[in-house]
Design a protein around this motif. Sequence first.
Motif, mmCIF file in Angstrom:
data_model
loop_
_atom_site.group_PDB
_atom_site.id
_atom_site.type_symbol
_atom_site.label_atom_id
_atom_site.label_comp_id
_atom_site.label_asym_id
_atom_site.label_seq_id
_atom_site.Cartn_x
_atom_site.Cartn_y
_atom_site.Cartn_z
ATOM 1 N N ARG A 11 23.517 1.206 -79.984
ATOM 2 C CA ARG A 11 25.062 0.874 -80.632
ATOM 3 C C ARG A 11 25.503 -0.660 -80.702
ATOM 4 N NH1 ARG A 11 25.215 2.148 -84.339
ATOM 5 N NH2 ARG A 11 27.116 3.294 -84.431
ATOM 6 N N GLY A 12 26.770 -1.418 -82.022
ATOM 7 C CA GLY A 12 26.717 -2.265 -81.797
ATOM 8 C C GLY A 12 28.210 -2.538 -81.398
ATOM 9 N N MET A 13 29.208 -1.405 -80.753
ATOM 10 C CA MET A 13 29.872 -1.792 -79.930
ATOM 11 C C MET A 13 30.439 -1.738 -78.397
ATOM 12 S SD MET A 13 30.553 -0.161 -83.552
ATOM 13 C CE MET A 13 31.615 -0.181 -84.741
ATOM 14 N N PRO A 72 37.539 -3.567 -89.649
ATOM 15 C CA PRO A 72 36.242 -3.632 -89.421
ATOM 16 C C PRO A 72 35.230 -2.063 -89.116
ATOM 17 C CG PRO A 72 36.453 -4.535 -87.525
ATOM 18 C CD PRO A 72 37.615 -4.362 -88.181
ATOM 19 N N GLU A 73 36.318 -1.713 -88.061
ATOM 20 C CA GLU A 73 35.708 -0.500 -88.139
ATOM 21 C C GLU A 73 37.334 0.059 -87.607
ATOM 22 O OE1 GLU A 73 35.128 1.291 -83.743
ATOM 23 O OE2 GLU A 73 37.775 0.248 -84.930
ATOM 24 N N ASN A 74 37.192 2.074 -87.486
ATOM 25 C CA ASN A 74 38.532 2.657 -87.541
ATOM 26 C C ASN A 74 38.209 3.851 -85.950
ATOM 27 O OD1 ASN A 74 40.747 2.670 -88.754
ATOM 28 N ND2 ASN A 74 40.837 5.168 -89.136
ATOM 29 N N THR A 75 37.669 3.738 -85.318
ATOM 30 C CA THR A 75 37.490 3.577 -83.348
ATOM 31 C C THR A 75 38.741 3.695 -83.451
ATOM 32 O OG1 THR A 75 35.363 5.006 -83.702
ATOM 33 C CG2 THR A 75 36.632 4.591 -81.676
ATOM 34 N N GLU A 116 32.482 -12.213 -83.899
ATOM 35 C CA GLU A 116 32.096 -12.634 -83.701
ATOM 36 C C GLU A 116 31.823 -13.803 -85.051
ATOM 37 O OE1 GLU A 116 29.366 -13.952 -80.118
ATOM 38 O OE2 GLU A 116 28.616 -12.830 -81.062
ATOM 39 N N LYS A 117 31.263 -12.892 -86.262
ATOM 40 C CA LYS A 117 30.818 -13.147 -87.322
ATOM 41 C C LYS A 117 31.101 -12.515 -88.725
ATOM 42 C CE LYS A 117 26.001 -13.700 -85.456
ATOM 43 N NZ LYS A 117 24.382 -13.770 -85.864
ATOM 44 N N GLU A 118 31.592 -11.172 -88.407
ATOM 45 C CA GLU A 118 31.865 -10.560 -89.697
ATOM 46 C C GLU A 118 33.478 -9.875 -89.786
ATOM 47 O OE1 GLU A 118 29.440 -7.015 -89.284
ATOM 48 O OE2 GLU A 118 27.654 -8.084 -88.245
ATOM 49 N N MET A 119 34.291 -10.205 -89.426
ATOM 50 C CA MET A 119 35.951 -9.528 -89.494
ATOM 51 C C MET A 119 36.374 -11.138 -90.281
ATOM 52 S SD MET A 119 37.014 -8.076 -85.836
ATOM 53 C CE MET A 119 37.674 -10.271 -85.054
ATOM 54 N N TYR A 120 37.030 -10.423 -90.935
ATOM 55 C CA TYR A 120 38.307 -10.728 -91.791
ATOM 56 C C TYR A 120 39.424 -10.770 -91.274
ATOM 57 C CZ TYR A 120 34.949 -10.547 -96.014
ATOM 58 O OH TYR A 120 34.401 -10.434 -96.793
ATOM 59 N N GLY A 147 34.769 -5.603 -78.694
ATOM 60 C CA GLY A 147 33.681 -6.669 -77.384
ATOM 61 C C GLY A 147 33.601 -8.216 -78.163
ATOM 62 N N GLU A 148 34.314 -9.107 -77.441
ATOM 63 C CA GLU A 148 33.976 -10.134 -77.606
ATOM 64 C C GLU A 148 32.344 -10.875 -78.364
ATOM 65 O OE1 GLU A 148 36.138 -13.405 -76.051
ATOM 66 O OE2 GLU A 148 37.530 -12.822 -75.094
#
Length: 429
Positions: free
Chosen positions: A259-261, A83-86, A64-68, A57-58
Motif C-alpha cells: 500500500r502507498g500510505m 488527496p484521500e479521506n482516512t 512529495e508529488k501529488e498534493m494540491y 508519511g513525508e
Amino acid sequence: MAEKLTAVKGMNDIAPPQSAHWEWLEDQLRSLMARYGYRNLRTPIVEPTALFVRGLGEVTDIVEKEMYSFEDKLNGEHLTLRPENTAGVVRAALEHNLLYDGPKRLYYMGPMFRHERPQRGRYRQFHQFGAEALGFAGPDVDAELIIMASDLWAALGLEGIALEINSLGQPAERLAHRQALIAYLEAHAEQLDEDAKRRLHSNPLRILDTKNPAMQALVNAAPRLMDHLGAESLAHFERLKSLLDAHGVTYTVNPRLVRGMDYYNLSVFEFVTTQLGSQGTVCAGGRYDGLFEQIGGKAAPAVGWALGMERILELLKEQGRLPEAPVPDVYAVVPDAAAMDQVMPVLRALRQRGCRVQMHAAGAEGMGSMKSQFKKADGSGARMALIFGEQELAQGQVAVKPLRGERTEGGQQLMALSDVDALAAELRR
C-alpha cells in the motif's frame, strides 16, 4: 467575445445521462452500508496540510508529488485539498470524540484531489467511497470489510475482481524487516533506479511496490516481511484467512503488497482487475492502528477501505452492467401555452402521487407543433403521453396515449381531469 473557459485538466463535469449512473451506484453503496450498520460521516474537502504529512508519511508519492497545497492568504495557514479521506475521518473522530461511547462504523463519499497525469481511471479530481471501522481491534472486522466489498461486486454483477491480501505486522517487526531490506538493497545498489535510491533509507518498503520491470527480479528475491512477523501478527493474519475461507471468499496472499500510505499495519488488501489497463486496483485498504496517535490523539485500532467511483463505473460499463438511464413515466403534450393554468396543477398533483412527469414547455419559438411535441415525447423515453388539447380541456378531460410496449395497440383513451387518483393509477399501470 470573452475567452471561452473550460474545466481544469483532469477535473471533469458529470452530466446526464452519466450522472444517473453515479446516482444509481451511490444508492447501491448507501444500501450496502445500511445493511452492515455503517453510518455516514462528511468531512471538509480542505484540511490542514500537516494532517496528510503526518498521516500519510513525508516520503510518499502523495505528499512529495501529488498534493494540491497552498497557503491561505488571509491567515497564513497551510492547507491542502484532500488527496484521500482516512486521515480526515480520524481527525474528525478525534476532534468530536466520536469514540467516547464505543467503536464506530462510518462511511464517506466525495471528491479527492491529486496532481498526477490524467489517464483512464485516474483523474486529478476523482471520487472515492470509503468505509472505516474505528475502535475495533480484531480480525473479524477486517474480514467484515472484505466480505462487504465482495458482496458489493455480487450486487453490481461485476466479475473478474481478484482479492490480494498481506500482513504488514507491527512497527517493531517492520523495523527488523526494514533493516534486513536496506542491507539487501545496499548490496545490490547497482540495480536500483533513481526512485529506489532516493527511498532506500527513508522508505525502503515502498521500493517493493515498484512498477519498474527492470527491478522485479531484485524485488522478488528481497527479504520478506512475513518472515519477520511475530506470533500475534501471524495469528491475526491466520484468523483473517480462516474467516474469509469460511465465507467462501477467494484470495491470494501477495507478500509484496504494501500500500502507498505509511499508516498501515497488520492486514492490507486490494481488489484488482485486469480489465482497466494499468489502473487495475478498484478497492483497497487495511488496518491503521497507529494513525490516531500520529495525528495527536489517544491510540485506537482502526481498519477500512476505499474504492474509486470512476473505476467502478468504468468496469460496470466494460462488463455491460450499467442500468438504463431513468425516464419519465409520462410526457405532457400542451399545444397551447394559454392552457398552462389548467394543466400545471394536474401535473403537480400527479407528481405528488409518485408519477414522474415531464412537461413540454415553450422554447424561443413558442410551444411548437403537435408533431414536434410528440417527437420530444418519444425522445424522452416516457411510456405514456398526456395530451392537453383544446377540445379535451373544454370537456374537463385529458387524452392518455401509450407510447411504447403492448398497450400501444389499444390506442389512446380519455380520462377525467378531476379524478387525479384514477389518472395516476393508469399512468403507473
